[in-house]
Scaffold this motif. Structure first.
Motif, PDB file in Angstrom:
ATOM      1  N   LEU A   3       0.812  -1.211   0.000  1.00 29.07           N
ATOM      2  CA  LEU A   3       0.000   0.000   0.000  1.00 29.07           C
ATOM      3  C   LEU A   3       0.846   1.261   0.000  1.00 29.07           C
ATOM      4  CD1 LEU A   3      -2.760  -1.101   2.524  1.00 29.07           C
ATOM      5  CD2 LEU A   3      -2.831  -1.185   0.035  1.00 29.07           C
ATOM      6  N   THR A   4       2.123   1.122  -0.259  1.00 30.24           N
ATOM      7  CA  THR A   4       3.036   2.250  -0.254  1.00 30.24           C
ATOM      8  C   THR A   4       3.112   2.872  -1.646  1.00 30.24           C
ATOM      9  OG1 THR A   4       4.350   1.164   1.437  1.00 30.24           O
ATOM     10  CG2 THR A   4       5.400   2.950   0.246  1.00 30.24           C
ATOM     11  N   ILE A   5       2.989   4.187  -1.686  1.00 29.01           N
ATOM     12  CA  ILE A   5       3.161   4.895  -2.953  1.00 29.01           C
ATOM     13  C   ILE A   5       4.649   5.193  -3.119  1.00 29.01           C
ATOM     14  CG2 ILE A   5       2.649   6.996  -4.261  1.00 29.01           C
ATOM     15  CD1 ILE A   5       0.210   5.244  -3.882  1.00 29.01           C
ATOM     16  N   ASP A   6       5.179   4.803  -4.265  1.00 34.97           N
ATOM     17  CA  ASP A   6       6.562   5.124  -4.593  1.00 34.97           C
ATOM     18  C   ASP A   6       6.622   5.535  -6.057  1.00 34.97           C
ATOM     19  OD1 ASP A   6       6.526   2.737  -6.087  1.00 34.97           O
ATOM     20  OD2 ASP A   6       7.525   1.602  -4.513  1.00 34.97           O
ATOM     21  N   GLN A   7       7.800   5.854  -6.543  1.00 33.81           N
ATOM     22  CA  GLN A   7       7.933   6.336  -7.912  1.00 33.81           C
ATOM     23  C   GLN A   7       7.482   5.287  -8.927  1.00 33.81           C
ATOM     24  OE1 GLN A   7       8.860   9.640  -8.432  1.00 33.81           O
ATOM     25  NE2 GLN A   7       8.024   9.193 -10.440  1.00 33.81           N
ATOM     26  N   LYS A   8       7.583   4.013  -8.574  1.00 30.27           N
ATOM     27  CA  LYS A   8       7.208   2.946  -9.499  1.00 30.27           C
ATOM     28  C   LYS A   8       5.700   2.818  -9.694  1.00 30.27           C
ATOM     29  CE  LYS A   8      11.255   0.146  -8.615  1.00 30.27           C
ATOM     30  NZ  LYS A   8      11.767  -1.110  -8.069  1.00 30.27           N
ATOM     31  N   ASN A   9       4.900   3.179  -8.690  1.00 27.81           N
ATOM     32  CA  ASN A   9       3.454   3.021  -8.826  1.00 27.81           C
ATOM     33  C   ASN A   9       2.681   4.343  -8.772  1.00 27.81           C
ATOM     34  OD1 ASN A   9       3.435   3.615  -6.088  1.00 27.81           O
ATOM     35  ND2 ASN A   9       2.942   1.542  -5.433  1.00 27.81           N
ATOM     36  N   LEU A  10       3.370   5.443  -8.659  1.00 25.63           N
ATOM     37  CA  LEU A  10       2.727   6.753  -8.595  1.00 25.63           C
ATOM     38  C   LEU A  10       1.850   7.006  -9.816  1.00 25.63           C
ATOM     39  CD1 LEU A  10       2.409   9.523  -7.193  1.00 25.63           C
ATOM     40  CD2 LEU A  10       4.461  10.250  -8.409  1.00 25.63           C
ATOM     41  N   HIS A  11       2.280   6.520 -10.970  1.00 26.78           N
ATOM     42  CA  HIS A  11       1.526   6.737 -12.207  1.00 26.78           C
ATOM     43  C   HIS A  11       0.086   6.217 -12.125  1.00 26.78           C
ATOM     44  CE1 HIS A  11       2.891   2.584 -12.742  1.00 26.78           C
ATOM     45  NE2 HIS A  11       1.852   2.444 -13.553  1.00 26.78           N
ATOM     46  N   LEU A  12      -0.185   5.330 -11.196  1.00 27.27           N
ATOM     47  CA  LEU A  12      -1.528   4.773 -11.068  1.00 27.27           C
ATOM     48  C   LEU A  12      -2.545   5.765 -10.513  1.00 27.27           C
ATOM     49  CD1 LEU A  12      -0.557   1.268  -9.665  1.00 27.27           C
ATOM     50  CD2 LEU A  12      -1.240   1.830 -12.010  1.00 27.27           C
ATOM     51  N   ILE A  13      -2.093   6.737  -9.732  1.00 24.99           N
ATOM     52  CA  ILE A  13      -3.035   7.697  -9.138  1.00 24.99           C
ATOM     53  C   ILE A  13      -3.072   9.031  -9.877  1.00 24.99           C
ATOM     54  CG2 ILE A  13      -2.905   6.648  -6.853  1.00 24.99           C
ATOM     55  CD1 ILE A  13      -1.138   8.967  -5.988  1.00 24.99           C
ATOM     56  N   LEU A  14      -2.151   9.258 -10.806  1.00 25.65           N
ATOM     57  CA  LEU A  14      -2.103  10.545 -11.492  1.00 25.65           C
ATOM     58  C   LEU A  14      -3.271  10.803 -12.445  1.00 25.65           C
ATOM     59  CD1 LEU A  14       1.702  10.980 -12.188  1.00 25.65           C
ATOM     60  CD2 LEU A  14       0.339  11.810 -10.271  1.00 25.65           C
ATOM     61  N   PRO A  15      -3.767   9.833 -13.187  1.00 25.84           N
ATOM     62  CA  PRO A  15      -4.854  10.140 -14.128  1.00 25.84           C
ATOM     63  C   PRO A  15      -6.091  10.763 -13.488  1.00 25.84           C
ATOM     64  CG  PRO A  15      -3.891   8.035 -14.674  1.00 25.84           C
ATOM     65  CD  PRO A  15      -3.295   8.469 -13.355  1.00 25.84           C
ATOM     66  N   SER A  16      -6.468  10.308 -12.324  1.00 27.62           N
ATOM     67  CA  SER A  16      -7.658  10.897 -11.682  1.00 27.62           C
ATOM     68  C   SER A  16      -7.388  12.333 -11.251  1.00 27.62           C
ATOM     69  CB  SER A  16      -8.115  10.053 -10.494  1.00 27.62           C
ATOM     70  OG  SER A  16      -7.151  10.051  -9.470  1.00 27.62           O
ATOM     71  N   LYS A  17      -6.197  12.609 -10.789  1.00 29.87           N
ATOM     72  CA  LYS A  17      -5.863  13.976 -10.391  1.00 29.87           C
ATOM     73  C   LYS A  17      -5.810  14.892 -11.613  1.00 29.87           C
ATOM     74  CE  LYS A  17      -3.667  12.743  -6.091  1.00 29.87           C
ATOM     75  NZ  LYS A  17      -4.515  13.435  -5.147  1.00 29.87           N
ATOM     76  N   VAL A  18      -5.239  14.397 -12.707  1.00 25.68           N
ATOM     77  CA  VAL A  18      -5.191  15.172 -13.952  1.00 25.68           C
ATOM     78  C   VAL A  18      -6.607  15.464 -14.430  1.00 25.68           C
ATOM     79  CG1 VAL A  18      -4.530  15.110 -16.389  1.00 25.68           C
ATOM     80  CG2 VAL A  18      -2.916  14.334 -14.640  1.00 25.68           C
ATOM     81  N   SER A  19      -7.458  14.481 -14.361  1.00 21.96           N
ATOM     82  CA  SER A  19      -8.846  14.646 -14.803  1.00 21.96           C
ATOM     83  C   SER A  19      -9.563  15.741 -14.030  1.00 21.96           C
ATOM     84  CB  SER A  19      -9.584  13.312 -14.643  1.00 21.96           C
ATOM     85  OG  SER A  19     -10.939  13.459 -14.945  1.00 21.96           O
ATOM     86  N   TRP A  20      -9.440  15.710 -12.719  1.00 26.01           N
ATOM     87  CA  TRP A  20     -10.100  16.724 -11.881  1.00 26.01           C
ATOM     88  C   TRP A  20      -9.566  18.127 -12.172  1.00 26.01           C
ATOM     89  CZ3 TRP A  20     -14.265  16.579  -8.845  1.00 26.01           C
ATOM     90  CH2 TRP A  20     -14.738  15.351  -8.421  1.00 26.01           C
ATOM     91  N   VAL A  21      -8.255  18.266 -12.185  1.00 22.86           N
ATOM     92  CA  VAL A  21      -7.641  19.584 -12.386  1.00 22.86           C
ATOM     93  C   VAL A  21      -7.939  20.106 -13.789  1.00 22.86           C
ATOM     94  CG1 VAL A  21      -5.468  20.861 -12.462  1.00 22.86           C
ATOM     95  CG2 VAL A  21      -5.859  19.181 -10.646  1.00 22.86           C
ATOM     96  N   ALA A  22      -7.833  19.253 -14.780  1.00 16.93           N
ATOM     97  CA  ALA A  22      -8.116  19.675 -16.154  1.00 16.93           C
ATOM     98  C   ALA A  22      -9.581  20.091 -16.297  1.00 16.93           C
ATOM     99  CB  ALA A  22      -7.785  18.557 -17.129  1.00 16.93           C
ATOM    100  N   GLY A  23     -10.466  19.401 -15.635  1.00 19.21           N
ATOM    101  CA  GLY A  23     -11.878  19.777 -15.670  1.00 19.21           C
ATOM    102  C   GLY A  23     -12.112  21.164 -15.100  1.00 19.21           C
ATOM    103  N   MET A  24     -11.462  21.461 -13.993  1.00 18.19           N
ATOM    104  CA  MET A  24     -11.592  22.792 -13.385  1.00 18.19           C
ATOM    105  C   MET A  24     -11.001  23.861 -14.293  1.00 18.19           C
ATOM    106  SD  MET A  24     -10.923  22.333  -9.328  1.00 18.19           S
ATOM    107  CE  MET A  24     -10.028  20.812  -9.193  1.00 18.19           C
TER     108      MET A  24
END
Length: 73
Positions: A3-24
């Protein structure tokens, strides 16, 4: 289960954040979603977000959007 976020798996959570910010951004600046996504990916905020050591992935979409606005896009 890791359950640890590191550089290897960070890419998994970025799309949702990009989606929200881009929408705003698209709504506030009256631009297309595609233009907003491209602008966010080109921003310094995104460059920091994609680096795990900055811990910006902890931030919610509003805080990320505020950081983006400080860049004077």
């Amino acid at each position: 289960m890791n359950l640890t976020i590191d550089q290897k798996n960070l890419h998994l959570i970025l799309p949702s954040k990009v989606s929200w910010v881009a929408g705003m951004l698209a709504e506030d600046r009256n631009m297309s979603t595609l233009e907003a996504v491209k602008a966010f990916y080109a921003s310094e905020t995104y460059k920091q977000l994609e680096r795990e050591e900055t811990k910006m992935w902890h931030l919610g979409p509003v805080a990320l959007y505020q950081s983006l606005l400080k860049e004077n896009l």
